[in-house]
Motif scaffolding. Sequence first.
Motif, mmCIF file in Angstrom:
data_model
loop_
_atom_site.group_PDB
_atom_site.id
_atom_site.type_symbol
_atom_site.label_atom_id
_atom_site.label_comp_id
_atom_site.label_asym_id
_atom_site.label_seq_id
_atom_site.Cartn_x
_atom_site.Cartn_y
_atom_site.Cartn_z
ATOM 1 N N ARG A 360 10.646 -21.182 -16.761
ATOM 2 C CA ARG A 360 10.205 -20.839 -15.302
ATOM 3 C C ARG A 360 11.330 -21.454 -14.229
ATOM 4 N N GLY A 361 11.140 -21.056 -13.168
ATOM 5 C CA GLY A 361 12.052 -21.653 -12.255
ATOM 6 C C GLY A 361 13.496 -20.916 -12.364
ATOM 7 N N SER A 362 14.279 -21.599 -11.773
ATOM 8 C CA SER A 362 15.835 -20.982 -11.510
ATOM 9 C C SER A 362 16.449 -20.312 -12.980
ATOM 10 N N ALA A 364 15.033 -18.395 -14.812
ATOM 11 C CA ALA A 364 14.742 -17.082 -14.949
ATOM 12 C C ALA A 364 15.641 -16.054 -14.377
ATOM 13 N N THR A 375 12.930 -17.091 -21.273
ATOM 14 C CA THR A 375 12.489 -16.505 -20.000
ATOM 15 C C THR A 375 11.884 -14.963 -20.484
ATOM 16 N N ASP A 401 12.974 -25.308 -17.228
ATOM 17 C CA ASP A 401 11.767 -25.802 -17.444
ATOM 18 C C ASP A 401 11.007 -24.659 -18.197
ATOM 19 N N ASP A 403 7.278 -23.586 -19.827
ATOM 20 C CA ASP A 403 5.855 -23.828 -20.032
ATOM 21 C C ASP A 403 5.453 -23.537 -21.237
ATOM 22 N N PHE A 743 9.072 -20.502 -2.824
ATOM 23 C CA PHE A 743 9.233 -20.273 -4.454
ATOM 24 C C PHE A 743 10.484 -19.332 -4.427
ATOM 25 N N SER A 746 12.601 -15.763 -8.686
ATOM 26 C CA SER A 746 12.652 -15.736 -10.314
ATOM 27 C C SER A 746 11.488 -16.485 -10.670
ATOM 28 N N HIS A 747 10.997 -17.476 -10.076
ATOM 29 C CA HIS A 747 9.969 -18.200 -10.453
ATOM 30 C C HIS A 747 8.613 -17.519 -10.159
ATOM 31 N N SER A 750 8.360 -15.052 -12.972
ATOM 32 C CA SER A 750 7.742 -15.429 -14.133
ATOM 33 C C SER A 750 6.297 -15.749 -14.161
ATOM 34 N N PHE A 751 5.811 -16.303 -12.899
ATOM 35 C CA PHE A 751 4.326 -16.462 -12.666
ATOM 36 C C PHE A 751 3.761 -15.039 -12.759
#
Lengths: 1071, 457
Positions: A360-362, A364, A375, A401, A403, A743, A746-747, A750-751
Amino acid sequence: MPELPLDKGHPHPLHGAVPVSTSERHTAAPVVELHCISCFSFLRGASHPDELVAAAHRLGYEALALTDAASVAGVVRAHVAAKELPIRLVIGSEITTEDGLRCVLLATDRAAYGRLTRLLTVGRRRAEKGRCRLTRADLVAHADGLIAILVPDEGIPDTEALRTLEERARWIAETYGDSAYLGISMNEGPNDVLRAERLERVATAFGMRAVACGGIEAHDASRRALRDVLHAVGKGVRVEDLGYELPRRLAVLRSSEELRRVYAGREHLLEHARAVAERCTFSLSELRYEYPVEGRMDTLRSLAEAGARERWPDGIPAKVRRLLDHEYALIDELGYQDYFLTVHEIVAFARSRGILCQGRGSAANSAVCFCLGITSVDPDRFDVLFERFISKDRHEPPDIDVDFEHDRREEVLQHVYEKYGRERAALTATVITYRGRSAVRDVGKALGLPDDDVARLAETLRWWDPVDWPRERLIEAGFDPDDARLVKVVGLAKELHGFPRHRSQHVGGMIITAGRLDELVPVENASMDGRTVVEWDKDDLDALGILKIDCLALGMLSAIRKALEAVSKRRGRPMGLADVPADDPAVWDMACEGDTIGVFQIESRAQMSMLPRLKPRCFYDLVIEVAIVRPGPIQGGMVHPYLRRRAGEEPVAFPSEAVKEVLGKTLGVPIFQEQAMRLAVVAAGFTPGEADRLRRAMGAWRRQGLLRAFGDKLVEGMLARGYDREFADALFRQITGFGEYGFPESHAASFALLTWVSLWLKRREPAAFLVALLNSQPMGFYAPAQLVADARRHGVTVKPVDVRKSDSESTLEEEPIADGSRTGRRDFGRGGPAVRLGLSMVAGLPSAAIERILAARAERPFLGVDDCRRRADLNPSEAALLARAGAFRGLSEHRRAALWEATTPRDEAELWRSGGGAGLMKDPLPETVCAPDRVETVVEDHLSIGFSLDAHLLVFLRETLAERGAVPTASLSRRPDRSHVAVAGLVLNRQRPATASGILFMTLEDETGHANIIVRVREQERFRSAVLGGRLVLVQGRIERAHGVTHLLASCVFDLSDLLGDVPHASRDFH
Amino acid sequence: MVAVSRPAWIAGVRPGAGVAAARSVCAGLVVSKHDPEADARLIARFANFCQRVTPDVVLEAPDVILLECSRTAERFGGEDALVDRLTRGFLRLGHRVKTGAACHPEAARTLARAAGDTHLRAEATTTIPTLAALPLAALALPSSMRRLCASLGISRIGALLDVPRSAWTARFGADLGRLLERLVGDVEEPLRRFVPEAAFRERVEFSSPVEETTPLLFAGKRLFDLAEAELVARMAAVESVTVLLETASKGPPIRLVLRPSAPSYTSRRFSALLQHRLETLRLDVPIDAVAATFERTVPIRMDATTLFEDPSAREHRDDVARLEERLASRMGGHSILGAALEEDHRPEKAFRWSSKTQETRGATRRLPEGPRPLLLEEPPVPLAVEEDASGRPVRVTRGPDRGPVRFSRGPETIETGWWDGADVRRRYFEIETAAGVRLWIYKDLGTGHWHRHGAFS
């Protein structure tokens, strides 16, 4: 759920250092300080490291040594602060051995620093969490390169003390040779001169130089009170009881003139100190590049290429090819290949064990990460900005990061420890700081405020409040705002806010090094067995450019895996994340109606109100949906303009092509964090570096001054480029609204992937989805009761707990109950498999008992309650739990009969023990025990599993509620807007978002559905007990309908919880 | 929350709630700490009160009192009248009671628990049917059993009794069986009668009223001798004695409270105290009786020797304490003060005076670091001082100490005391004036003014 960053009180200097004025610099001969502690010597030091550095600079110091007790936890913050200033930071630590010898150790060079950290590691690993035990032998083993300053005890040494001192001096001189010194502190004490004389004599006797040493505990005298309070808290007594343990005068940094006055006649001590400082040349900047950088680029490249071929079996798209090559070059240049390979290995391990994970996060933003399987954001379909992830000018390491499924993350962490060993891997720290209530409690106790008053004062702070007490609030709580002691308590609590209390391990951050970790930073024991944690937190590691990986836990990943497994089993062929169809109109229909209970990220009240307005119909809509319902966009005023433009109510226009490129896909409204940054670059002429600093300034949201400075530059830049003022101001407002809540795209993407999967599962496989959610609790916004009710509303059959049929967890059963009712549009669960609730849903039933039941049943079915009890070896209380939950249905006449049988003592021995008389193996069911009626059954269900499949509790209270004027919640949508009505229901959750100016949102549930209630501040105060504590409430109010969403604006709230009697009910409350 | 007042209840506070939760629903809540000992003392007082209607009182803490009134009920006009009297008596004491009556204790307890505002009774022949109709809550059952009965749908005692006793004992043990046996009267219950704690009174009457102190002292000695024997046997001492001189004219008695400086048991000590008091007392009215009440006994350790010691030796021990008592009884208790050290950097707070001289004697405290003058001036006296570049005093420019000064010691800087409103920021110096006087002076770092705080002589 949206996380609100709590008011941090004193942010890491990385996010905006304390402003330094150069006007007060003294110009006398420079001085240094060699013995100084910060608040990272928990409950001793009263100043933050950056405050100490700033003050030292202001006072004209040439160098400052930060020497926290058995720790270097604060040095990075000091280093960041000192970097911008012409003051040198010396790294060291104050050590006290087990036999009471106290000295300050200073690092002269990188190797010496490594020895210091190893020494601290030895002492901390051998002690329990938070403590350090060192012997003289340890010091000897790690002496090379370190300077040692012996710190004598307080007061004039008498004969006894002198002997001890001499012994220690001899030992220090022997151990450290010409790096041994004796520290003399003078703070205008009555016996300073005499003491200094004696100490100098001792120093000379053993061939050591004496140096001036302050034993500094705060940057200036304004922290006197706080320092005393910290000590009182540390000892658990009141300040007034400390007696002579309080200092006569706080040791603070002093100006050069003052030091010369105090050390008059002994100026050589100051000079010697300067000489010592000059020997210490080590700087934390030397810690940066510690990773081997040769040879591994090829491995990375080949892995990534292999992954790319898998992702695009028909050939790698040109866009992706370009991205990959660009990224390879940058990674090679900056030397990060090892890092990528490390993360890849962890993810590969997880995959090999069937653990779902997703970056997640940058991260991605990286095509390489996508190809490596870290990712899931396809760079071909999205605009990724690699520079958001890694940038040459940022001098910052990447931050990946990942998950993992929440109940299997431990396996991953264990693997990391096994593979890299304790020498190279550890968790990152988190500093637990004083928040409002804890600060109030400790300060109140230290100042002798009565317990009741302390509790009351702490209570006046809600979890959403900054630490402040306006007069009215104090008066209202029954305090006299002018009471001297209260004023002190309030003032000191505010000062204490943000101070470190203790260190804890960060939930999933890990640091893995190529070389020895303990030569980089001290490592200590975490509270969890076998885990170790470093002394620095994420910000510290970021500041030094040390790579770390965050292994986070996400409940929804567990749920998705379980659901996919169940679906695979049913269909007879495997189904993975990649097999979920990318589009499905029925699923979008469901989303557009806001029918999203249980769906990742879009199940909250706020989201469910937004969905019918935004009406997502493609993946990117979902990305926006996920990102837009957050404090950032809401506060920045982005939501309404976006929705209006989407609905065609407003024209979409761009003041320039450059802006259109950045904001085109979001209809001209900045929604993602990097859009704000990109705009700063293209519209206001910021350099990427400045844009990045702007992003940080947005993060330090309390630093109003900084943001203002950027704001002016932004507006001026845009005006200069021909944009009109209105546009510039609006943009700046929107950007300030982001804060750190926005947000990154990219994050959000991802979500959104997970959101789409869970949406699809809910619509197409609702039974499997329910089973997965139930088996992954606790997670999400809703309790099992609501998840089950929602699934049933959609036609899913849910069957009760049954010892004959239930597994430990909830499972799918293939025969739904045909009840002949009509199939509606929303009944997409009808006709599909049924859900059987698991035995683990019975509250209080031990898992060992469940195992035994399953084992016994596997041999042959149960014939009766007694048979089950005997073969599964259930004791009366375990059997009683099952009986109350109705799990013995089919094995006995009714629940109560089962309960009676369940509690019959089992064998002769037990009978004799309880004195009931011989020969009674089976006691008949008494006549008075008859079958329970419906209400009683439902109540028992609630007490056992938290909800009832039979009927909603409120069915039985409907008459009473109707007498009080309440209508069913389902009828609200049919009532006209602005009409007055009353509803009653169980309180499901309460939410008080920081952006909503004090408004509280409540969700009520009755037997017909849910109602959204809005409670303004005035009503919260008037009906406080009902609003905050009620389990069952009645709300009178006015209907407010907008865009198809109905809310009830409360005018009165009454607590009817007494009607529930003993039935427990807890709500989930959020910020 | 252990107990809640009615207004608090209305506001939403319930027993069992946490303090913080309670405060959050009721903003003006006043919370005081529950004192179980005070409760116990109170209920003992109630039991005492009940002994007015019958001597057979059984106290069952925390909230049950049993009275056996079959013999005494007639004296009060029957059971109802007796109950009525008790209820109203308790109301006057500020408490409501629930009452029940039956032929055996457990039934009576149960009826009382079930009773509301009216008295519940069961005749001998209809005890069981009466009990059967009562709710289960009236029985002192273990909570696990209560829970089970609720789940089984058993809510009345009758339903409970219908089930064979063995079924209950099998599930909950023999104690429950015994409870049920007691409930239906199948078994006798031994009870312990309530005995009030002795705070004894002794009284001596004169054959004819007296007006001189000598007979009063004789009477007092007799009382004190009796008391001493009792106290010694109990290994206790008293902190205070109240002596009442009852007047022949039936006016209010003269009340003298004797307080020894330490808990005491000796007749000699009390007699001495009484003598001192009587010396200053003017007797206008004749006295016909002397009563002494001994309250607040504390246990003491006595060495065996004291019991056999020569009384005169005991006398000479602790002369200071006796001197204190004499002075105190003449000049008033609060004019005798002892001095004790306090641990505080602020010179004027580094000691304190206390009338509890016992405490100050032998209390160990550390001494301050620096030298302190014997004479401290409170408040400090302003002084006009001229200082040099480094802040040291060089001359006194006004007043009796005028002239150049010789610096002896210093500075000693004290910056502390912020927490009680007496914050101190001073820089002290020891100086010798032109006249040769050694003074302790300081500069207030806040105001910049100099003061004289004391003299070394």
